[in-house]
Design a protein around this motif. Structure first.
Motif, PDB file in Angstrom:
ATOM      1  N   LEU A  50     -13.507   1.871   3.441  1.00 43.77           N
ATOM      2  CA  LEU A  50     -14.552   1.062   2.813  1.00 43.77           C
ATOM      3  C   LEU A  50     -14.620  -0.327   3.418  1.00 43.77           C
ATOM      4  O   LEU A  50     -13.616  -0.905   3.835  1.00 43.77           O
ATOM      5  CB  LEU A  50     -14.294   0.960   1.314  1.00 43.77           C
ATOM      6  N   SER A  51     -15.839  -0.853   3.425  1.00 41.06           N
ATOM      7  CA  SER A  51     -16.063  -2.219   3.877  1.00 41.06           C
ATOM      8  C   SER A  51     -16.828  -2.976   2.789  1.00 41.06           C
ATOM      9  O   SER A  51     -17.401  -2.353   1.880  1.00 41.06           O
ATOM     10  CB  SER A  51     -16.881  -2.219   5.170  1.00 41.06           C
ATOM     11  N   PRO A  52     -16.870  -4.301   2.859  1.00 45.18           N
ATOM     12  CA  PRO A  52     -17.613  -5.080   1.858  1.00 45.18           C
ATOM     13  C   PRO A  52     -19.120  -4.843   1.903  1.00 45.18           C
ATOM     14  O   PRO A  52     -19.852  -5.361   1.061  1.00 45.18           O
ATOM     15  CB  PRO A  52     -17.289  -6.539   2.243  1.00 45.18           C
ATOM     16  N   GLN A  53     -19.593  -4.045   2.862  1.00 42.94           N
ATOM     17  CA  GLN A  53     -21.015  -3.729   2.951  1.00 42.94           C
ATOM     18  C   GLN A  53     -21.360  -2.380   2.306  1.00 42.94           C
ATOM     19  O   GLN A  53     -22.530  -2.020   2.203  1.00 42.94           O
ATOM     20  CB  GLN A  53     -21.475  -3.690   4.424  1.00 42.94           C
ATOM     21  N   ASP A  54     -20.354  -1.616   1.881  1.00 38.69           N
ATOM     22  CA  ASP A  54     -20.576  -0.250   1.404  1.00 38.69           C
ATOM     23  C   ASP A  54     -20.932  -0.185  -0.079  1.00 38.69           C
ATOM     24  O   ASP A  54     -20.297  -0.835  -0.912  1.00 38.69           O
ATOM     25  CB  ASP A  54     -19.317   0.602   1.628  1.00 38.69           C
ATOM     26  N   GLU A  68     -11.392   1.634 -10.200  1.00 36.34           N
ATOM     27  CA  GLU A  68     -10.793   0.303 -10.078  1.00 36.34           C
ATOM     28  C   GLU A  68     -10.492  -0.026  -8.623  1.00 36.34           C
ATOM     29  O   GLU A  68     -10.774  -1.133  -8.148  1.00 36.34           O
ATOM     30  CB  GLU A  68      -9.518   0.233 -10.907  1.00 36.34           C
ATOM     31  N   ARG A  69      -9.944   0.920  -7.896  1.00 34.32           N
ATOM     32  CA  ARG A  69      -9.603   0.686  -6.493  1.00 34.32           C
ATOM     33  C   ARG A  69     -10.858   0.550  -5.628  1.00 34.32           C
ATOM     34  O   ARG A  69     -10.891  -0.238  -4.691  1.00 34.32           O
ATOM     35  CB  ARG A  69      -8.724   1.830  -5.977  1.00 34.32           C
ATOM     36  N   LEU A  70     -11.889   1.326  -5.962  1.00 35.57           N
ATOM     37  CA  LEU A  70     -13.126   1.251  -5.192  1.00 35.57           C
ATOM     38  C   LEU A  70     -13.802  -0.108  -5.343  1.00 35.57           C
ATOM     39  O   LEU A  70     -14.340  -0.655  -4.376  1.00 35.57           O
ATOM     40  CB  LEU A  70     -14.079   2.372  -5.632  1.00 35.57           C
ATOM     41  N   THR A  71     -13.756  -0.658  -6.558  1.00 35.47           N
ATOM     42  CA  THR A  71     -14.421  -1.946  -6.779  1.00 35.47           C
ATOM     43  C   THR A  71     -13.767  -3.073  -5.980  1.00 35.47           C
ATOM     44  O   THR A  71     -14.417  -4.081  -5.687  1.00 35.47           O
ATOM     45  CB  THR A  71     -14.417  -2.324  -8.275  1.00 35.47           C
ATOM     46  N   ARG A  72     -12.487  -2.913  -5.640  1.00 34.05           N
ATOM     47  CA  ARG A  72     -11.796  -3.957  -4.873  1.00 34.05           C
ATOM     48  C   ARG A  72     -12.240  -3.980  -3.414  1.00 34.05           C
ATOM     49  O   ARG A  72     -12.095  -4.992  -2.732  1.00 34.05           O
ATOM     50  CB  ARG A  72     -10.284  -3.731  -4.916  1.00 34.05           C
ATOM     51  N   ARG A  73     -12.760  -2.846  -2.922  1.00 29.39           N
ATOM     52  CA  ARG A  73     -13.042  -2.718  -1.489  1.00 29.39           C
ATOM     53  C   ARG A  73     -14.532  -2.708  -1.151  1.00 29.39           C
ATOM     54  O   ARG A  73     -14.913  -3.064  -0.041  1.00 29.39           O
ATOM     55  CB  ARG A  73     -12.431  -1.409  -0.964  1.00 29.39           C
ATOM     56  N   ALA A  74     -15.365  -2.240  -2.083  1.00 28.46           N
ATOM     57  CA  ALA A  74     -16.771  -1.990  -1.766  1.00 28.46           C
ATOM     58  C   ALA A  74     -17.680  -3.113  -2.250  1.00 28.46           C
ATOM     59  O   ALA A  74     -17.320  -3.896  -3.128  1.00 28.46           O
ATOM     60  CB  ALA A  74     -17.206  -0.670  -2.393  1.00 28.46           C
ATOM     61  N   LYS A  75     -18.849  -3.142  -1.674  1.00 29.11           N
ATOM     62  CA  LYS A  75     -19.871  -4.087  -2.134  1.00 29.11           C
ATOM     63  C   LYS A  75     -20.297  -3.742  -3.557  1.00 29.11           C
ATOM     64  O   LYS A  75     -20.469  -4.617  -4.411  1.00 29.11           O
ATOM     65  CB  LYS A  75     -21.077  -4.029  -1.200  1.00 29.11           C
ATOM     66  N   THR A  96     -16.831  -6.609 -17.238  1.00 27.18           N
ATOM     67  CA  THR A  96     -16.720  -7.955 -16.657  1.00 27.18           C
ATOM     68  C   THR A  96     -16.650  -7.912 -15.135  1.00 27.18           C
ATOM     69  O   THR A  96     -16.552  -8.967 -14.494  1.00 27.18           O
ATOM     70  CB  THR A  96     -15.464  -8.664 -17.196  1.00 27.18           C
ATOM     71  N   VAL A  97     -16.714  -6.719 -14.568  1.00 26.84           N
ATOM     72  CA  VAL A  97     -16.679  -6.570 -13.110  1.00 26.84           C
ATOM     73  C   VAL A  97     -18.115  -6.563 -12.600  1.00 26.84           C
ATOM     74  O   VAL A  97     -18.941  -5.766 -13.055  1.00 26.84           O
ATOM     75  CB  VAL A  97     -15.955  -5.267 -12.705  1.00 26.84           C
ATOM     76  N   GLU A  98     -18.420  -7.419 -11.654  1.00 29.45           N
ATOM     77  CA  GLU A  98     -19.813  -7.625 -11.244  1.00 29.45           C
ATOM     78  C   GLU A  98     -20.349  -6.534 -10.321  1.00 29.45           C
ATOM     79  O   GLU A  98     -21.556  -6.277 -10.302  1.00 29.45           O
ATOM     80  CB  GLU A  98     -19.955  -8.987 -10.561  1.00 29.45           C
ATOM     81  N   ASN A  99     -19.479  -5.888  -9.553  1.00 27.70           N
ATOM     82  CA  ASN A  99     -19.996  -4.985  -8.520  1.00 27.70           C
ATOM     83  C   ASN A  99     -19.933  -3.512  -8.920  1.00 27.70           C
ATOM     84  O   ASN A  99     -19.667  -2.637  -8.103  1.00 27.70           O
ATOM     85  CB  ASN A  99     -19.244  -5.187  -7.194  1.00 27.70           C
ATOM     86  N   ILE A 100     -20.194  -3.240 -10.211  1.00 29.19           N
ATOM     87  CA  ILE A 100     -20.180  -1.848 -10.653  1.00 29.19           C
ATOM     88  C   ILE A 100     -21.396  -1.559 -11.522  1.00 29.19           C
ATOM     89  O   ILE A 100     -21.831  -2.401 -12.308  1.00 29.19           O
ATOM     90  CB  ILE A 100     -18.880  -1.506 -11.426  1.00 29.19           C
ATOM     91  N   GLU A 101     -21.967  -0.368 -11.331  1.00 28.38           N
ATOM     92  CA  GLU A 101     -23.036   0.141 -12.184  1.00 28.38           C
ATOM     93  C   GLU A 101     -22.537   1.442 -12.800  1.00 28.38           C
ATOM     94  O   GLU A 101     -22.153   2.371 -12.081  1.00 28.38           O
ATOM     95  CB  GLU A 101     -24.306   0.403 -11.367  1.00 28.38           C
ATOM     96  N   ILE A 102     -22.531   1.515 -14.121  1.00 27.91           N
ATOM     97  CA  ILE A 102     -22.052   2.701 -14.831  1.00 27.91           C
ATOM     98  C   ILE A 102     -23.264   3.491 -15.319  1.00 27.91           C
ATOM     99  O   ILE A 102     -24.129   2.952 -16.013  1.00 27.91           O
ATOM    100  CB  ILE A 102     -21.148   2.308 -16.004  1.00 27.91           C
TER     101      ILE A 102
END
Length: 283
Positions: A50-54, A68-75, A96-102
């Protein structure tokens, strides 16, 4: 307790077990088996490169161990989950995590937003349907957990007992390889079977087909009677193929193909037969 079992147990974070108790989550309600072995979780995420662009799609997010692990690595992470109880857990953990859509819903019915990669511990009961739904989307890479026997069928060479419709259909859409086998004990609750992580890389089909829908239907038809020679399997399944004057068409096909079983023909050879039938029936 065996040394292998002890080593697996030692790698589990006790926090995960307490988490299950906190929310009274037992697993299995919607074919859920939670991967709690931190070593395998880390290896799966590493395989996704994963990259910060994914933007990553996760199907069957469960209690969010992989999420949880994916949110640390992905856009961005798009987490799809069917079980309302687990949706509550995901919101509790990640609101409270900004880069996740449930997304709450059935992954077979939900319309997926655009994504670059898919990383998931898939519900085994929908493995086939969800895989082919994914392969009709455009994405770069999939790292997907399956029942081991299912994974073996995805990558089997022709002539082997695991070679099947699934093998041919997968090969048509993507390169597939097994990255690792995952034991039952890595999950809670433990499934009845071992699992495997498969790497899927979508690509253009490596052979030409006249009509994709007919080719896929042809493969489904002839593998439904895999023990019969191709001539008989085509004749017996014409209710699926709907070939006009089917006996006449079959008689025009090369005996070298007709005298073999579907399980002994490569995907390229099956495509060749399907193309010939399509051309003959279209005259």
């Amino acid at each position: 307790m065996s040394i292998k079992t002890f080593n697996l147990f030692r790698r589990f974070q006790p926090w995960f077990v307490l988490f299950l108790k906190k929310y009274n989550i037992k697993g299995g309600t919607f074919d859920q088996h939670f991967l709690i072995d931190t070593g395998y979780l880390d290896r799966i995420v590493a395989a996704a490169e994963l990259s910060p662009q994914d933007t990553v799609l996760e199907i069957g997010a469960g209690i969010g161990n992989l999420t949880e692990r994916l949110t640390r690595r992905a856009k961005k992470v798009i987490a799809v989950e069917l079980d309302p109880a687990l949706i509550s857990v995901l919101h509790d953990r990640f609101d409270t995590v900004e880069n996740i859509e449930i997304i709450e819903g059935d992954a077979l019915k939900v319309r997926f937003p655009e994504f670059d990669k898919v990383v998931s511990n898939l519900p085994y009961s929908i493995s086939s349907e969800i895989t082919f739904k994914l392969l009709h989307h455009k994405f770069k890479l999939g790292i997907l957990m399956y029942q081991y026997e299912f994974a073996a069928r995805m990558v089997s060479p022709p002539g082997c007992k695991d070679y099947s419709r699934l093998t041919v259909d997968t090969y048509y859409f993507a390169d597939a390889s097994i990255l690792m086998k995952v034991p039952k004990g890595a999950f809670q609750p433990a499934p009845e079977v071992d699992s495997a992580v498969v790497k899927l890389v979508p690509r253009p089909a490596p052979f030409e087909v006249r009509d994709e829908a007919f080719f896929l239907e042809f493969v489904a038809a002839v593998f439904s009677q895999r023990r019969k020679k191709l001539r008989n399997s085509i004749l017996n399944t014409n209710y699926m193929l709907k070939i006009p004057d089917v006996k006449e068409v079959v008689n025009q096909l090369p005996e070298g193909f007709m005298s073999k079983r579907a399980e002994n023909l490569t995907p390229e050879e099956l495509a060749c037969v399907a193309n010939m039938i399509f051309d003959l029936k279209s005259r």
